[in-house]
Design an enzyme around this catalytic site. Structure first.
Site, PDB file in Angstrom:
ATOM      1  N   GLY A  63       0.898  -1.087   0.019  1.00 39.00           N
ATOM      2  CA  GLY A  63      -0.007  -0.050  -0.071  1.00 39.00           C
ATOM      3  C   GLY A  63       0.839   1.356   0.169  1.00 39.00           C
ATOM      4  N   CYS A  64       2.005   1.193  -0.017  1.00 37.37           N
ATOM      5  CA  CYS A  64       3.046   2.411  -0.177  1.00 37.37           C
ATOM      6  C   CYS A  64       3.629   2.599  -1.550  1.00 37.37           C
ATOM      7  CB  CYS A  64       4.213   1.908   0.836  1.00 37.37           C
ATOM      8  SG  CYS A  64       3.690   1.908   2.538  1.00 37.37           S
ATOM      9  N   ALA A  65       3.855   3.652  -1.777  1.00 38.64           N
ATOM     10  CA  ALA A  65       4.285   3.815  -3.284  1.00 38.64           C
ATOM     11  C   ALA A  65       5.662   3.715  -3.163  1.00 38.64           C
ATOM     12  CB  ALA A  65       4.173   5.591  -3.657  1.00 38.64           C
ATOM     13  N   SER A  66       6.538   3.645  -2.179  1.00 38.39           N
ATOM     14  CA  SER A  66       7.815   3.452  -2.285  1.00 38.39           C
ATOM     15  C   SER A  66       7.967   1.768  -1.439  1.00 38.39           C
ATOM     16  CB  SER A  66       8.614   4.309  -1.571  1.00 38.39           C
ATOM     17  OG  SER A  66       8.133   4.854  -0.443  1.00 38.39           O
TER      18      SER A  66
END
Length: 134
Positions: free
Chosen positions: A49-52
């Protein structure tokens, strides 16, 4: 309810008028953290759920919660550092009682993070809460 360490961040933010200064402060908090060993950067510690890329390694010892973490993005690593100051050292029952979203709102982060970063922060908080609830 926040730890004294987190309250220090709140106080520091009160002296920083510009958001750019606050942003730099968060990044510096991340730079001050030790990197997470590569052996702990595994699927079980990766936060979805994190872009990174984000990894959180929680530990509970004698009923006290702590976690380490890392990210390939400087601002996200800083957010991990801020969350560590919010949660580390709390008894497990108190971790579940922390309203992290409200505490982060005190810093004004919700108004200045991109939607992707806000989603990532939410995912990190949810991971911490799920570990504490287990």
């Amino acid at each position: 309810m926040a730890t004294p360490s987190f309250e220090e961040i709140v106080e520091d933010f009160e002296f920083l008028d510009e958001w750019e200064d606050r942003y730099r402060y968060v990044i510096e908090q991340g730079k001050a953290m030790d990197p997470l060993p590569d052996a702990l950067k595994v699927p079980a510690t990766k936060v979805d759920g994190c872009a990174s890329q984000v990894w959180l390694h929680p530990q509970v010892e004698d009923g006290v919660f702590r976690f380490d973490g890392d990210s390939d993005a400087m601002i996200v690593k800083g957010l991990i550092a801020v969350l560590r100051r919010l949660y580390n050292g709390l008894p497990l029952a108190e971790v579940r009682a922390v309203d992290a979203r409200a505490e982060m709102t005190r810093l004004g982060l919700n108004d200045h993070l991109s939607a992707q970063r806000s989603n990532g922060l939410r995912a990190m908080i949810e991971r911490i809460q799920s570990v504490a609830a287990a």
